[in-house]
Design a protein around this motif. Structure first.
Motif, PDB file in Angstrom:
ATOM      1  N   HIS A  39       0.899  -1.174  -0.076  1.00  0.00           N
ATOM      2  CA  HIS A  39       0.006  -0.011   0.080  1.00  0.00           C
ATOM      3  C   HIS A  39       0.922   1.315  -0.069  1.00  0.00           C
ATOM      4  CE1 HIS A  39      -4.029  -1.122   0.289  1.00  0.00           C
ATOM      5  NE2 HIS A  39      -3.732  -2.250   1.000  1.00  0.00           N
ATOM      6  N   THR A  63     -12.084 -16.161   0.943  1.00  0.00           N
ATOM      7  CA  THR A  63     -12.435 -15.383   2.144  1.00  0.00           C
ATOM      8  C   THR A  63     -13.203 -14.008   1.317  1.00  0.00           C
ATOM      9  OG1 THR A  63     -10.395 -16.135   3.021  1.00  0.00           O
ATOM     10  CG2 THR A  63     -11.729 -14.135   4.062  1.00  0.00           C
ATOM     11  N   TYR A 102     -14.474 -10.175   2.749  1.00  0.00           N
ATOM     12  CA  TYR A 102     -14.862  -9.439   4.000  1.00  0.00           C
ATOM     13  C   TYR A 102     -15.952  -8.389   3.604  1.00  0.00           C
ATOM     14  CZ  TYR A 102     -10.001 -10.866   4.594  1.00  0.00           C
ATOM     15  OH  TYR A 102      -8.807 -11.620   4.696  1.00  0.00           O
ATOM     16  N   MET A 124      -2.792  11.231  -3.066  1.00  0.00           N
ATOM     17  CA  MET A 124      -3.784  10.402  -3.544  1.00  0.00           C
ATOM     18  C   MET A 124      -4.073  10.531  -4.934  1.00  0.00           C
ATOM     19  SD  MET A 124      -4.578   7.805  -1.534  1.00  0.00           S
ATOM     20  CE  MET A 124      -6.167   7.295  -2.161  1.00  0.00           C
ATOM     21  N   ASN A 165      -5.710 -11.877  -2.102  1.00  0.00           N
ATOM     22  CA  ASN A 165      -7.106 -11.072  -1.594  1.00  0.00           C
ATOM     23  C   ASN A 165      -6.675  -9.743  -1.142  1.00  0.00           C
ATOM     24  OD1 ASN A 165      -9.818 -10.915  -1.123  1.00  0.00           O
ATOM     25  ND2 ASN A 165      -9.873 -12.582   0.125  1.00  0.00           N
ATOM     26  N   ALA A 166      -5.627  -9.540  -0.326  1.00  0.00           N
ATOM     27  CA  ALA A 166      -5.395  -8.479  -0.021  1.00  0.00           C
ATOM     28  C   ALA A 166      -4.737  -7.194  -1.006  1.00  0.00           C
ATOM     29  CB  ALA A 166      -4.122  -8.209   1.048  1.00  0.00           C
ATOM     30  N   GLY A 169      -7.895  -5.842  -2.283  1.00  0.00           N
ATOM     31  CA  GLY A 169      -8.311  -4.669  -1.513  1.00  0.00           C
ATOM     32  C   GLY A 169      -7.437  -3.546  -1.841  1.00  0.00           C
ATOM     33  N   GLN A 170      -6.200  -3.685  -2.132  1.00  0.00           N
ATOM     34  CA  GLN A 170      -5.328  -2.310  -2.598  1.00  0.00           C
ATOM     35  C   GLN A 170      -6.172  -1.888  -3.952  1.00  0.00           C
ATOM     36  OE1 GLN A 170      -1.082  -2.771  -3.175  1.00  0.00           O
ATOM     37  NE2 GLN A 170      -0.976  -0.641  -3.565  1.00  0.00           N
ATOM     38  N   HIS A 185      -9.004  -0.109  -3.393  1.00  0.00           N
ATOM     39  CA  HIS A 185      -8.736   1.178  -2.436  1.00  0.00           C
ATOM     40  C   HIS A 185      -8.159   2.318  -3.114  1.00  0.00           C
ATOM     41  CE1 HIS A 185      -7.717   3.408   1.304  1.00  0.00           C
ATOM     42  NE2 HIS A 185      -6.566   3.694   0.658  1.00  0.00           N
ATOM     43  N   GLU A 218     -10.183   9.289  -1.825  1.00  0.00           N
ATOM     44  CA  GLU A 218     -10.712   9.439  -0.601  1.00  0.00           C
ATOM     45  C   GLU A 218     -11.935   9.360  -0.514  1.00  0.00           C
ATOM     46  OE1 GLU A 218      -8.816  13.066   0.701  1.00  0.00           O
ATOM     47  OE2 GLU A 218      -6.802  12.621  -0.006  1.00  0.00           O
ATOM     48  N   GLN A 257     -15.555   3.991  -0.553  1.00  0.00           N
ATOM     49  CA  GLN A 257     -15.867   3.165   0.615  1.00  0.00           C
ATOM     50  C   GLN A 257     -15.798   1.711   0.233  1.00  0.00           C
ATOM     51  OE1 GLN A 257     -15.379   4.101   3.805  1.00  0.00           O
ATOM     52  NE2 GLN A 257     -16.340   6.021   4.535  1.00  0.00           N
ATOM     53  N   ILE A 258     -15.109   1.002   0.582  1.00  0.00           N
ATOM     54  CA  ILE A 258     -15.027  -0.717   0.235  1.00  0.00           C
ATOM     55  C   ILE A 258     -16.318  -1.074   1.107  1.00  0.00           C
ATOM     56  CG2 ILE A 258     -14.119  -2.817   0.465  1.00  0.00           C
ATOM     57  CD1 ILE A 258     -11.297  -1.376  -0.174  1.00  0.00           C
ATOM     58  N   ARG A 259     -17.149  -1.716   0.489  1.00  0.00           N
ATOM     59  CA  ARG A 259     -18.271  -2.425   1.423  1.00  0.00           C
ATOM     60  C   ARG A 259     -18.004  -3.821   1.646  1.00  0.00           C
ATOM     61  NH1 ARG A 259     -21.607   1.571   3.429  1.00  0.00           N
ATOM     62  NH2 ARG A 259     -20.972   3.537   2.293  1.00  0.00           N
ATOM     63  N   ARG A 260     -17.661  -4.371   0.443  1.00  0.00           N
ATOM     64  CA  ARG A 260     -17.354  -5.925   0.496  1.00  0.00           C
ATOM     65  C   ARG A 260     -16.544  -6.248  -0.693  1.00  0.00           C
ATOM     66  NH1 ARG A 260     -19.404  -9.669  -2.589  1.00  0.00           N
ATOM     67  NH2 ARG A 260     -20.291  -8.200  -4.142  1.00  0.00           N
ATOM     68  N   PHE A 261     -15.649  -7.278  -0.284  1.00  0.00           N
ATOM     69  CA  PHE A 261     -14.489  -7.866  -1.464  1.00  0.00           C
ATOM     70  C   PHE A 261     -14.112  -9.138  -0.750  1.00  0.00           C
ATOM     71  CE2 PHE A 261     -10.197  -7.628  -0.054  1.00  0.00           C
ATOM     72  CZ  PHE A 261     -10.261  -6.837   1.120  1.00  0.00           C
ATOM     73  N   GLY A 262     -13.759  -9.941  -1.809  1.00  0.00           N
ATOM     74  CA  GLY A 262     -13.318 -11.184  -1.708  1.00  0.00           C
ATOM     75  C   GLY A 262     -13.049 -11.927  -2.772  1.00  0.00           C
ATOM     76  N   CYS A 263     -12.434 -13.047  -2.504  1.00  0.00           N
ATOM     77  CA  CYS A 263     -11.979 -13.901  -3.959  1.00  0.00           C
ATOM     78  C   CYS A 263     -11.798 -15.336  -3.345  1.00  0.00           C
ATOM     79  CB  CYS A 263     -10.762 -13.417  -4.598  1.00  0.00           C
ATOM     80  SG  CYS A 263      -9.301 -13.656  -3.318  1.00  0.00           S
ATOM     81  N   ARG A 314     -27.007   6.349  -1.566  1.00  0.00           N
ATOM     82  CA  ARG A 314     -25.729   5.772  -1.542  1.00  0.00           C
ATOM     83  C   ARG A 314     -25.363   5.306  -2.900  1.00  0.00           C
ATOM     84  NH1 ARG A 314     -25.795   2.551   3.395  1.00  0.00           N
ATOM     85  NH2 ARG A 314     -25.886   4.212   5.106  1.00  0.00           N
TER      86      ARG A 314
END
Lengths: 164, 143
Positions: A42, A101, A103, B1, B64-65, B68-69, B72, B77, B80-86, B113
């Motif tokens: 990040h 997983t 989230y 950003m 997975n992370a 997330g990046q 993000h 800014e 918002q992330i509400r849900r993510f996954g794999c 929203r």
């Protein structure tokens, strides 16, 4: 059509579906947020710098996506491990795969920040059996709910475990 | 950003900016420490090969992370992330590119929203998707 393998799902296992496991305490610390963010790569400073996070309206350094805190470790006590793991039943399969997983976050409720103490409670959502290329499999899905020290639900995690 | 993306500018079928990763073994050790996943197939080559693997493999949760990046960095800014996954469907090795991608599948507004659903995944250099998943984010509107 081959005969289906006999079910490995016992009444004991069925009785666990939907039942909350013991609560697990997770700490969200600044250094852990930074370590997690660095391991991912990040670049947003809200995951590293408290002033940068506050300038964006957060209470402290923000937990990066997928970071829900660190279980408290004590020497001589079995690691609390992933919440809900090993819940008093056994199946005749030796191999385990993490299937995936997901989230879910609730930003209107609260954002997970450094300094938070999270209580995680996990329950089995269901068992499912399939026949795959690796043979018969048991697929276990779990849902864990994460509540912070203010009593706000901040995240849910849904995990899939494959045993075969 | 980066600049802010707005809901009105996003449409089903749009691909979001890609994120390219290539894990060193050092990064896998950093991840082991950060995540608490110390399974040796991710940093001990002898151990990995003894279990029948060709060599070290990248943690599924790290991929997975990465997703997330990807989200993000795209939502800026104001998002918002509400849900993510794999799902963890295939293995990736350190030293090989992991391309993180996402395509918008649906946009909708609920209770004021602005939601965006996406298919997200990681893929290998040959295009094989090793971590297919989905996500929901919210974005600010221009109004």
């Amino acid at each position: 059509m081959a005969q289906a393998a006999p079910s490995v799902i016992t009444d004991e296992m069925r009785a666990l579906v939907g039942v909350d496991g013991p609560p697990v305490t997770l700490e969200v610390e600044k250094t852990n947020c930074r370590m997690f963010a660095r391991a991912v790569g990040h670049t947003d400073l809200i995951f590293y710098d408290e002033d940068a996070a506050r300038a964006r309206g957060y209470r402290s350094i923000v937990a990066p996506p997928g970071f829900l805190g660190t279980p408290v470790f004590r020497p001589g006590v079995a690691a609390q491990g992933p919440p809900g793991a090993g819940r008093g039943y056994s199946v005749p399969y030796r191999r385990v795969l993490n299937g995936g997983t997901e989230y879910e976050y609730f930003p209107e409720s609260d954002t997970i920040c450094a300094g938070d103490t999270i209580t995680a409670v996990s329950r089995i959502s269901g068992f499912e059996e399939t026949e795959g290329s690796l043979g018969p499999m048991l697929i276990t899905t779990r849902e864990t709910t994460y509540t912070n020290q203010r009593g706000k639900v901040v995240a849910k995690m849904r995990g899939t475990m494959i045993q075969y | 950003m980066t600049h802010q993306v707005f809901f009105e500018d996003v449409h089903a079928g749009d691909e979001i900016p890609q994120l390219r990763k290539n894990c060193s073994t050092q990064q896998l050790v950093q991840w082991a420490a950060a995540s608490g996943d110390f399974y040796q197939i991710h940093y001990d080559r002898d151990f990995a090969q003894a279990t029948g693997l060709k060599g070290l493999i990248v943690h599924g949760a790290l991929k997975n992370a990465f997703l997330g990046q990807l989200l993000h960095d795209w939502i800026g800014e104001g998002g918002q992330i509400r849900r993510f996954g794999c799902s963890y469907r295939g293995m990736d090795e350190p030293g090989q590119d992991i391309l993180c991608r996402g395509v918008v599948t649906k946009t909708y507004t609920l209770d004021g929203r602005h939601y965006v659903d996406l298919d997200i995944w990681t893929e290998k250099p040959d295009g094989k998707r090793t971590s297919p998943g989905t996500a929901t984010v919210t974005l600010p509107g221009r109004a």
